[in-house]
Design an enzyme around this catalytic site. Sequence first.
Site, PDB file in Angstrom:
ATOM      1  N   HIS A  68       0.840  -1.197   0.000  1.00  0.00           N
ATOM      2  CA  HIS A  68       0.000   0.000   0.000  1.00  0.00           C
ATOM      3  C   HIS A  68       0.873   1.244   0.000  1.00  0.00           C
ATOM      4  CE1 HIS A  68       0.983  -0.832   4.188  1.00  0.00           C
ATOM      5  NE2 HIS A  68       0.849   0.466   4.417  1.00  0.00           N
ATOM      6  N   ALA A  69       0.238   2.359  -0.210  1.00  0.00           N
ATOM      7  CA  ALA A  69       0.878   3.666  -0.079  1.00  0.00           C
ATOM      8  C   ALA A  69      -0.164   4.572   0.580  1.00  0.00           C
ATOM      9  CB  ALA A  69       1.293   4.206  -1.450  1.00  0.00           C
TER      10      ALA A  69
END
Length: 148
Positions: A68-69
Site C-alpha cells: 500500500h501507499a
Amino acid sequence: MADFSNFLPDTAFALDVAAQDWREAITLAGNELVDAGFTTDEYTTQMIETVEKLGPYMVITPGLALAHARPSDAVLHTGLSWVRLSTPVEFGSKANDPVSLVIGLAGRDENEHLEIMSAIAKALMDPAKTARLAAAQTPAEIRSILES
C-alpha cells in the site's frame, strides 16, 4: 465483517503468477488494482517507493505482504487486489520472508484505508483460514473464506 465483493472483485485477482522480485510482485498487485478501476499506475509507483523509503514493513506476517501507499489522487476507489505468487520472493524482511501472497490495498482516505486494512488483518490472523486461502482456487472461494 466487511463485504469483500465490493472491495475485491474478480478482476483484482492474479493466482499462481510468477514474479522475479518484490518490485515485480508489487507491480502485479498494482496492475490488479488498476484493472479493477481502484487506482492509476501512479499508485503502483507510490507503493514501490514506499518500500524503497521505509523498508519491508508491509510484510506483516510470514509469507504475506500488504502492499500500500498513503491515500492520494492516484486512488480512484477504495479496494484490494490479491496476488498469489507461484514462487515466493524476498522483500528483505528477516522475520517474514519469503512472501507468497501480496495483497494490494488502496484507500481513498485514512478512514477507508484503516477500515479495509483492519478487515483484512482480522481475516488473516486465523492460521486455519490462511491455510485455506493458500489452497483456494477461485476468487469466489477466497472471498467466501475471508467473509466466514
